[in-house]
Scaffold this motif. Structure first.
Motif, short mmCIF file in Angstrom:
data_model
loop_
_atom_site.label_atom_id
_atom_site.label_comp_id
_atom_site.label_asym_id
_atom_site.label_seq_id
_atom_site.Cartn_x
_atom_site.Cartn_y
_atom_site.Cartn_z
N VAL A 53 67.76 19.56 127.97
CA VAL A 53 67.52 21.00 127.88
C VAL A 53 68.32 21.56 126.70
CG1 VAL A 53 67.79 23.20 129.10
CG2 VAL A 53 67.19 21.13 130.38
N ARG A 54 67.69 22.44 125.95
CA ARG A 54 68.42 23.09 124.85
C ARG A 54 69.51 23.97 125.43
NH1 ARG A 54 65.12 26.91 121.11
NH2 ARG A 54 65.42 28.32 122.84
N SER A 55 70.74 23.73 124.97
CA SER A 55 71.88 24.53 125.43
C SER A 55 72.25 25.60 124.41
CB SER A 55 73.09 23.64 125.68
OG SER A 55 73.50 23.00 124.47
N ALA A 56 71.89 25.36 123.16
CA ALA A 56 72.20 26.32 122.10
C ALA A 56 71.37 25.95 120.88
CB ALA A 56 73.69 26.28 121.76
N ARG A 57 71.40 26.81 119.90
CA ARG A 57 70.75 26.53 118.63
C ARG A 57 71.80 26.72 117.54
NH1 ARG A 57 64.85 28.47 117.77
NH2 ARG A 57 64.54 26.45 118.75
N HIS A 58 71.97 25.69 116.72
CA HIS A 58 72.92 25.73 115.60
C HIS A 58 72.18 26.22 114.36
CE1 HIS A 58 76.20 24.68 112.97
NE2 HIS A 58 75.33 24.05 112.20
N HIS A 59 72.74 27.24 113.71
CA HIS A 59 72.14 27.78 112.49
C HIS A 59 72.98 27.38 111.30
CE1 HIS A 59 69.07 30.30 114.43
NE2 HIS A 59 69.95 30.36 115.41
N TRP A 65 67.96 25.41 111.21
CA TRP A 65 68.50 25.46 112.56
C TRP A 65 68.24 24.14 113.25
CZ3 TRP A 65 64.66 24.46 115.97
CH2 TRP A 65 63.36 24.74 115.56
N GLY A 66 68.99 23.88 114.31
CA GLY A 66 68.79 22.68 115.11
C GLY A 66 69.15 22.97 116.55
N ASP A 67 68.38 22.38 117.46
CA ASP A 67 68.64 22.56 118.88
C ASP A 67 69.74 21.61 119.34
OD1 ASP A 67 66.67 24.47 119.10
OD2 ASP A 67 65.13 23.07 119.77
N LEU A 68 70.69 22.13 120.10
CA LEU A 68 71.73 21.34 120.73
C LEU A 68 71.33 21.13 122.19
CD1 LEU A 68 74.84 23.15 119.24
CD2 LEU A 68 73.53 21.23 118.29
N MET A 69 71.47 19.90 122.67
CA MET A 69 70.92 19.53 123.97
C MET A 69 72.01 19.15 124.97
SD MET A 69 67.81 19.86 122.97
CE MET A 69 66.87 19.25 124.35
#
Length: 78
Positions: A53-59, A65-69
């Motif tokens: 599950v995506r916990s955050a998005r790094h910009h 951007w990239g999804d943190l899981m």
């Protein structure tokens, strides 16, 4: 059980227009994802269900951007 996830092949297909640093970063990501997929399969074979599950998005600051899981793990009682 052998499962072919095509992570490496997909990353190489998508990296053709990237510079060297970007290609190296994508190769490292593909390798990590390949290991992650195998870890998920081992966990499932051990009897747990795994959802990423995506916990955050790094910009990155320039529009990237990239999804943190994080994993959500479910075990059966008994």
């Amino acid at each position: 059980m052998t499962v072919h996830t095509r992570v490496k092949e997909r990353a190489e297909e998508q990296a053709t227009t990237m510079n060297g640093d970007q290609q190296a970063a994508i190769r490292a990501l593909a390798n990590d994802l390949h290991r992650l997929n195998h870890s998920v399969m081992r966990a499932v074979e051990a009897g747990v269900s795994v959802e990423l599950v995506r916990s955050a998005r790094h910009h990155g600051g320039d529009g990237q951007w990239g999804d943190l899981m994080i994993p959500v793990v479910v075990t059966r009682a008994g």
